[in-house]
Design an enzyme around this catalytic site. Structure first.
Site, short mmCIF file in Angstrom:
data_model
loop_
_atom_site.label_atom_id
_atom_site.label_comp_id
_atom_site.label_asym_id
_atom_site.label_seq_id
_atom_site.Cartn_x
_atom_site.Cartn_y
_atom_site.Cartn_z
N GLY A 1 3.15 1.94 10.78
CA GLY A 1 4.11 3.01 10.57
C GLY A 1 4.90 3.37 11.82
O GLY A 1 5.56 4.41 11.87
N SER B 1 3.97 -2.56 10.29
CA SER B 1 5.43 -2.64 10.34
C SER B 1 5.96 -4.01 9.89
O SER B 1 6.91 -4.53 10.47
CB SER B 1 5.95 -2.27 11.73
OG SER B 1 5.56 -0.94 12.05
N ASN C 1 0.87 -1.18 0.00
CA ASN C 1 0.00 0.00 0.00
C ASN C 1 0.91 1.23 0.00
O ASN C 1 1.55 1.53 1.00
CB ASN C 1 -0.88 -0.04 1.27
CG ASN C 1 -1.67 1.24 1.46
OD1 ASN C 1 -1.78 2.06 0.54
ND2 ASN C 1 -2.22 1.42 2.65
N TRP C 2 0.93 1.91 -1.13
CA TRP C 2 1.85 3.06 -1.25
C TRP C 2 1.30 4.34 -0.63
O TRP C 2 1.99 5.35 -0.59
CB TRP C 2 2.20 3.30 -2.72
CG TRP C 2 3.11 2.27 -3.30
CD1 TRP C 2 3.76 1.27 -2.63
CD2 TRP C 2 3.48 2.11 -4.68
NE1 TRP C 2 4.50 0.52 -3.50
CE2 TRP C 2 4.35 1.02 -4.76
CE3 TRP C 2 3.16 2.80 -5.85
CZ2 TRP C 2 4.91 0.59 -5.97
CZ3 TRP C 2 3.69 2.38 -7.05
CH2 TRP C 2 4.57 1.28 -7.10
N LYS C 3 0.05 4.32 -0.23
CA LYS C 3 -0.57 5.52 0.38
C LYS C 3 -0.35 6.72 -0.53
O LYS C 3 -0.36 6.58 -1.75
CB LYS C 3 -0.01 5.74 1.79
CG LYS C 3 -0.10 4.48 2.65
CD LYS C 3 0.20 4.73 4.09
CE LYS C 3 0.15 3.42 4.85
NZ LYS C 3 0.34 3.59 6.27
N HIS D 1 -9.22 1.16 5.48
CA HIS D 1 -7.92 1.34 6.13
C HIS D 1 -8.09 2.26 7.34
O HIS D 1 -8.89 3.20 7.31
CB HIS D 1 -6.91 1.94 5.14
CG HIS D 1 -5.51 1.90 5.65
ND1 HIS D 1 -5.03 2.82 6.55
CD2 HIS D 1 -4.50 1.04 5.41
CE1 HIS D 1 -3.76 2.52 6.84
NE2 HIS D 1 -3.42 1.45 6.16
N GLY E 1 3.06 -1.28 4.32
CA GLY E 1 3.16 0.14 4.03
C GLY E 1 4.59 0.51 3.70
O GLY E 1 5.06 0.34 2.57
N GLY E 2 5.32 1.01 4.69
CA GLY E 2 6.68 1.54 4.49
C GLY E 2 7.61 0.63 3.71
O GLY E 2 8.28 1.07 2.76
N GLU F 1 -4.98 -5.04 10.93
CA GLU F 1 -3.90 -4.07 11.13
C GLU F 1 -4.09 -3.35 12.46
O GLU F 1 -4.89 -2.40 12.54
CB GLU F 1 -3.92 -3.03 10.00
CG GLU F 1 -3.73 -3.63 8.62
CD GLU F 1 -3.20 -2.58 7.66
OE1 GLU F 1 -2.10 -2.80 7.13
OE2 GLU F 1 -3.85 -1.55 7.46
N GLU G 1 -6.42 4.63 8.44
CA GLU G 1 -6.21 6.06 8.18
C GLU G 1 -7.49 6.68 7.63
O GLU G 1 -7.82 7.82 7.95
CB GLU G 1 -5.03 6.25 7.21
CG GLU G 1 -3.70 6.00 7.93
CD GLU G 1 -2.59 5.51 7.04
OE1 GLU G 1 -2.69 5.60 5.80
OE2 GLU G 1 -1.58 5.00 7.60
C1 PEP Z 1 -0.39 0.11 6.44
O1 PEP Z 1 -0.52 1.29 6.36
O2 PEP Z 1 -1.29 -0.62 5.99
C2 PEP Z 1 0.81 -0.41 7.08
C3 PEP Z 1 0.74 -1.62 7.55
O3 PEP Z 1 1.91 0.41 7.15
P1 PEP Z 1 3.37 0.00 7.73
O4 PEP Z 1 3.75 -1.29 7.07
O5 PEP Z 1 4.26 1.14 7.32
O6 PEP Z 1 3.22 -0.14 9.19
#
Ligand code: PEP
Length: 255
Positions: free
Chosen positions: A175, A214, A11-13, A97, A235-236, A169, A99
């Site tokens: 993050g 993460s 997920n590149w957000k 999500h 994510g990251g 999640e 966010e």
């Molecule tokens: C996400 O936003 O879905 C996520 C899991 O981010 P990260 O891997 O950066 O924690």
């Protein structure tokens, strides 16, 4: 590891211009060309969907959007419909999500409508659920995650379970570099699995449940070793082609 086919999604957000997205694909696609039994999904921002879709066309990488509006069309300034996502080649879309729940006030009912709209358009929804640290510490994990699940999946029929992906999640792990231990994650995944089986009967056993929060190349293996963890929503670590390829390839070797 379960017998369900692993699914790893990046997920590149709100990251990457079209040029940056294409540069990622150029490096990433050859790295995962020989990956084994695993589904690989990239979720770029809307602006890069079309170009990334063309770039991965014919490869084993699938395209996902990060959001959708459930209406078919109309006066919804700034929104994108399921048909528009089909048009650019999306086969998955992330909904619910944390966010979007926290920053844009998305409710379970709205998320349920999104999932229904996607399914009728032939796109697989990745439905996200997860508790905040405050909710976990207050002993409300099952109430919160169970409630999100019931509400967000309210419009999914039992005949569509094969097209459904759920992502657990924990908000406190997104993050932050703070990952749930594999055992903590498994405990919640088992709870989610039980709720899915209550809701969909035996079909619930086939639904893939991703873990997100993460996920990194060096922790994915132990997460995937858990019986009810069927993939990762990343994510990251999904922003870098080599790091995401290491996550994907690790699974391929293990499957
Ligand atoms: C996400 O936003 O879905 C996520 C899991 O981010 P990260 O891997 O950066 O924690």
């Amino acid at each position: 590891m379960s017998t369900r086919r692993p699914i790893l999604a990046a997920n590149w957000k709100m990251h990457k211009t079209t040029g940056e997205a294409l540069a990622f694909v150029e490096k990433f696609a050859p790295l995962v060309a020989e990956a084994g039994e695993v589904d690989i999904v990239l979720a770029p921002p809307f602006t890069a969907l079309d170009r990334v879709g063309r770039a991965i066309g014919g490869s084993r990488v699938a395209l996902a959007a990060q959001n959708v509006n459930p209406a078919e069309q109309g006066a919804y300034t700034g929104e994108i419909s399921s048909a528009m996502l089909v048009d650019v080649g999306c086969s998955y879309t992330i909904v619910g999500h944390s966010e979007r729940r926290a920053l844009y006030g998305e409710t379970d009912a709205f998320i349920a409508a999104k999932a229904a709209s996607l399914l009728s358009a032939g796109i697989r929804p990745i439905v996200c659920v997860g508790e905040t640290l405050e909710e976990r510490e207050a002993g409300r994990l099952e109430e919160v995650v169970g409630g999100q699940l019931a509400g967000s999946l309210a419009e999914v029929g039992s005949d569509r379970v094969d097209d459904l992906v759920v992502a657990y999640e924990p908000v406190w792990a997104i993050g932050t570099g703070r990952t749930a231990t594999p055992e903590m994650a498994q405990q919640v995944h088992a709870f989610i699995r039980a709720r899915l089986c209550d809701r969909f009967g035996d079909g619930g056993r086939g639904i893939r449940i991703q873990y997100g929060g993460s996920v990194k190349p060096d922790n994915i293996a132990e997460l995937m070793a858990q019986p009810d963890i069927d993939g990762g929503l990343v994510g990251g670590a999904g922003l870098d082609p080599e790091s995401f390829a290491r996550i994907v390839l690790f699974h391929a070797r293990e499957s």
